[in-house]
Design an enzyme around this catalytic site. Structure first.
Site, short mmCIF file in Angstrom:
data_model
loop_
_atom_site.label_atom_id
_atom_site.label_comp_id
_atom_site.label_asym_id
_atom_site.label_seq_id
_atom_site.Cartn_x
_atom_site.Cartn_y
_atom_site.Cartn_z
N GLY A 144 0.83 -1.21 0.00
CA GLY A 144 0.00 0.00 0.00
C GLY A 144 0.85 1.26 0.00
O GLY A 144 0.64 2.17 0.80
N SER A 147 0.77 -1.43 -4.98
CA SER A 147 -0.56 -0.81 -4.99
C SER A 147 -1.50 -1.80 -5.67
O SER A 147 -1.07 -2.67 -6.41
CB SER A 147 -0.50 0.50 -5.79
OG SER A 147 -1.81 0.98 -6.02
N ASP A 175 -3.35 -6.92 -4.51
CA ASP A 175 -4.34 -6.62 -3.48
C ASP A 175 -3.97 -7.48 -2.28
O ASP A 175 -3.95 -8.72 -2.38
CB ASP A 175 -5.73 -6.98 -4.02
CG ASP A 175 -6.84 -6.68 -3.02
OD1 ASP A 175 -6.59 -6.74 -1.80
OD2 ASP A 175 -7.96 -6.40 -3.47
N ASN A 202 1.86 -2.38 5.41
CA ASN A 202 1.35 -1.02 5.67
C ASN A 202 -0.07 -0.79 5.16
O ASN A 202 -0.79 0.04 5.69
CB ASN A 202 2.30 -0.02 5.01
CG ASN A 202 1.72 1.38 4.94
OD1 ASN A 202 1.71 2.11 5.94
ND2 ASN A 202 1.22 1.76 3.77
N TYR A 205 -11.96 -1.14 12.18
CA TYR A 205 -10.58 -0.66 12.19
C TYR A 205 -9.92 -1.00 13.53
O TYR A 205 -8.82 -1.57 13.57
CB TYR A 205 -10.55 0.86 11.94
CG TYR A 205 -9.15 1.43 11.78
CD1 TYR A 205 -8.54 1.45 10.53
CD2 TYR A 205 -8.46 1.93 12.87
CE1 TYR A 205 -7.26 1.97 10.38
CE2 TYR A 205 -7.18 2.46 12.73
CZ TYR A 205 -6.58 2.48 11.48
OH TYR A 205 -5.31 2.99 11.34
N LYS A 219 -6.83 -3.71 14.00
CA LYS A 219 -5.50 -3.32 14.48
C LYS A 219 -5.15 -4.05 15.78
O LYS A 219 -3.99 -4.41 15.99
CB LYS A 219 -5.42 -1.80 14.66
CG LYS A 219 -5.56 -1.02 13.34
CD LYS A 219 -4.45 -1.32 12.34
CE LYS A 219 -4.49 -0.39 11.13
NZ LYS A 219 -3.42 -0.65 10.17
#
Ligand code: NAD
Length: 254
Positions: A10, A34, A60, A87, A153, A157
């Protein structure tokens, strides 16, 4: 980092792009990634124009076969792998009670499953090489603290933090260190553009973080560079780079 090969997932913009520029400036062979191959190649070309060594590879991270092709492509291009920086990430902002199941799945697939795939593919390569190596996962301060409207999210994480510990214990015998960096609020184009929708102001961050400001992408790069350098006795660690945010129980003074 001379002649080390570093993949940053990414990395066509934001923190990932800053990481590729930093590693390239230090002499690494950099793999820019990417979902859009042309964007990856454009960033790689910028790095080469600045005197660095880089290639762009489309993948991906939520697709295991594409992550394998990313690692294989790096090895084909540069001969081996030394550092994998997981990342790539995304988020959805919505109340937990109204979270669309597809949005939930998408964030988990990229942020958590994508990091798992990245560690798996890179870990297999590093073990096969027998060279040791470094894996650095980009987590977040809010993997350690609840943040309204970021259910997938925060969950992803938190999962990254514990997966980091699992891989660290499994790969230690191969001298592969596995660590995570958990940034707080970092100033990027995206944070600037989405701040209104995200529901906080610059002043909120300045008041809440003891250092009184956002972190910078360069400061994130300094921390990742340290972990990726490998000249340390650290594995299974989640290092926060949050300007003291989590150390500060009291919060804003108004
Ligand atoms: P960003 O949106 O600029 O960068 C994320 C990158 O990941 C983009 O280039 C995006 O295209 C890429 N990406 C998304 N899904 C992908 C997929 N399936 N496969 C491959 N690439 C994919 O955001 P950023 O702020 O630079 O974030 C980078 C990392 O840092 C993320 O993991 C994010 O969670 C983490 N982080 C950011 C902050 C911050 O304040 N900016 C704070 C803590 C953690």
């Amino acid at each position: 980092m001379d002649d080390s090969t570093v993949i940053v997932t990414g990395s066509s913009k934001g923190i990932g792009k800053a990481l590729t520029e930093r590693f390239a400036a230090e002499g690494a062979n950099v793999v820019v990634n990417s979902r859009d191959g042309a964007r990856a190649e454009a960033v790689a070309e910028e790095i080469v124009a600045d005197g660095g060594t880089a290639v762009g590879i489309e993948a991906d991270v939520s697709d295991r076969a594409e992550v394998q092709a990313l690692v294989d492509g790096a090895v084909e291009e540069f001969g081996s792998l030394d550092v994998m920086v997981n990342n790539a990430g995304n988020t959805v902002i919505a109340p937990a009670l109204e979270m669309d199941p597809d949005d939930w799945r998408h964030v988990i697939e990229v942020n958590l499953t994508g990091v798992f795939f990245g560690m798996q593919a890179a870990g297999q390569q590093l073990v096969e090489q027998g060279t040791g190596g470094q894996i650095v996962n980009i987590s977040s301060m809010i993997g350690q603290q609840g943040f309204a409207q970021r259910a997938p999210y925060c969950a992803s994480k938190a999962g990254v933090d514990n997966l980091t510990r699992v891989f660290a214990t499994e790969l230690a015998e191969h001298d592969v260190h596995v660590n995570a960096l958990a940034p707080g609020f970092i100033r990027t184009d995206i944070t600037e553009q989405t701040q209104d929708a995200a529901g906080y102001t610059d002043e909120d961050v300045h008041r809440r973080a003891p250092l009184g400001r956002f972190g910078t992408m360069e400061e994130v790069a300094n921390c990742v560079r340290f972990l990726a350098g490998g000249d340390h006795y650290i594995t299974g660690e989640v290092l926060r780079a949050d300007g003291g945010w989590m150390a500060n129980a009291w919060g804003p003074d108004e």
